[in-house]
Scaffold this motif. Structure first.
Motif, PDB file in Angstrom:
ATOM      1  N   VAL A   1       0.809  -1.224   0.000  1.00 26.48           N
ATOM      2  CA  VAL A   1       0.000   0.000   0.000  1.00 26.48           C
ATOM      3  C   VAL A   1       0.843   1.275   0.000  1.00 26.48           C
ATOM      4  CG1 VAL A   1      -2.015  -1.068   1.052  1.00 26.48           C
ATOM      5  CG2 VAL A   1      -0.283  -0.052   2.507  1.00 26.48           C
ATOM      6  N   LEU A  24      -9.242   0.129   0.588  1.00 24.86           N
ATOM      7  CA  LEU A  24      -9.492   1.574   0.480  1.00 24.86           C
ATOM      8  C   LEU A  24     -10.600   2.028   1.422  1.00 24.86           C
ATOM      9  CD1 LEU A  24      -9.215   2.146  -3.345  1.00 24.86           C
ATOM     10  CD2 LEU A  24      -7.850   3.248  -1.594  1.00 24.86           C
ATOM     11  N   ARG A  43      -7.060   1.831  -6.054  1.00 26.44           N
ATOM     12  CA  ARG A  43      -8.357   1.929  -6.719  1.00 26.44           C
ATOM     13  C   ARG A  43      -8.290   1.336  -8.127  1.00 26.44           C
ATOM     14  NH1 ARG A  43     -12.081   4.976  -4.969  1.00 26.44           N
ATOM     15  NH2 ARG A  43     -10.679   6.421  -3.920  1.00 26.44           N
ATOM     16  N   GLN A 101      -6.408   8.473   1.644  1.00 27.53           N
ATOM     17  CA  GLN A 101      -5.703   8.029   0.450  1.00 27.53           C
ATOM     18  C   GLN A 101      -4.852   9.164  -0.075  1.00 27.53           C
ATOM     19  OE1 GLN A 101      -9.086   7.147  -1.871  1.00 27.53           O
ATOM     20  NE2 GLN A 101      -9.918   5.957  -0.200  1.00 27.53           N
ATOM     21  N   GLN A 144      -3.329   5.822  -3.738  1.00 27.22           N
ATOM     22  CA  GLN A 144      -4.540   5.881  -4.551  1.00 27.22           C
ATOM     23  C   GLN A 144      -4.515   4.844  -5.676  1.00 27.22           C
ATOM     24  OE1 GLN A 144      -5.054   9.828  -5.934  1.00 27.22           O
ATOM     25  NE2 GLN A 144      -7.255   9.662  -6.138  1.00 27.22           N
ATOM     26  N   VAL A 193      -2.892   5.159   2.556  1.00 28.56           N
ATOM     27  CA  VAL A 193      -2.615   4.183   1.510  1.00 28.56           C
ATOM     28  C   VAL A 193      -2.573   4.910   0.170  1.00 28.56           C
ATOM     29  CG1 VAL A 193      -3.654   2.282   2.779  1.00 28.56           C
ATOM     30  CG2 VAL A 193      -5.044   3.570   1.180  1.00 28.56           C
TER      31      VAL A 193
END
Length: 131
Positions: free
Chosen positions: A72, A124, A116, A130, A113, A111
């Motif tokens: 992450v 998420l 996604r 994020q 982005q 974490v």
């Protein structure tokens, strides 16, 4: 860039503090944000003031366990499509089971982005922020 023998912080409440990467799943060389790795738990989180009996119930993993994880955060710079570049202060991961569900119930910290795009929506939704 996460490769063999890289040490990562585990930022969920599964009970692991530090894990070591032993394999990058589905790739040859190295893993980036959102990639799946296989790791071994090197250090557990502390027991606290409750004692070992209460802490052992909350620990879902113990030292020496081999688990899958999702990266992450990485110290290596990641270029984004809009031209921006992001770099984190540490390498971090979240432990998952074989089905891809997180082992812990909470994620502590930011974490990337890029999760996604790689379809890690459960991680998420648990994360506070994020970047």
């Amino acid at each position: 860039m996460i490769q063999l023998k890289t040490m990562l912080n585990c930022i969920d409440n599964s009970g692991a503090a530090i894990v070591e990467c032993i394999q990058v799943v589905g790739q040859k060389r190295h893993a980036s944000i959102g990639d799946r790795i296989v790791c071994v738990v090197q250090k557990q989180r502390g027991a606290g003031a409750e004692g070992m009996a209460a802490a052992s119930n909350a620990m879902k993993v113990k030292r020496g366990d081999i688990r899958h994880a999702v990266v992450v955060r990485t110290r290596q710079m990641v270029n984004r499509r809009d031209g921006s570049v992001i770099r984190f202060d540490d390498n971090a991961c979240v432990l998952i089971n074989k089905a891809g569900d997180p082992v812990g119930t909470r994620v502590n910290g930011i974490v990337g982005q890029e999760l996604r795009k790689k379809k890690w929506s459960k991680i998420l939704s648990m994360a506070p922020m994020q970047a």
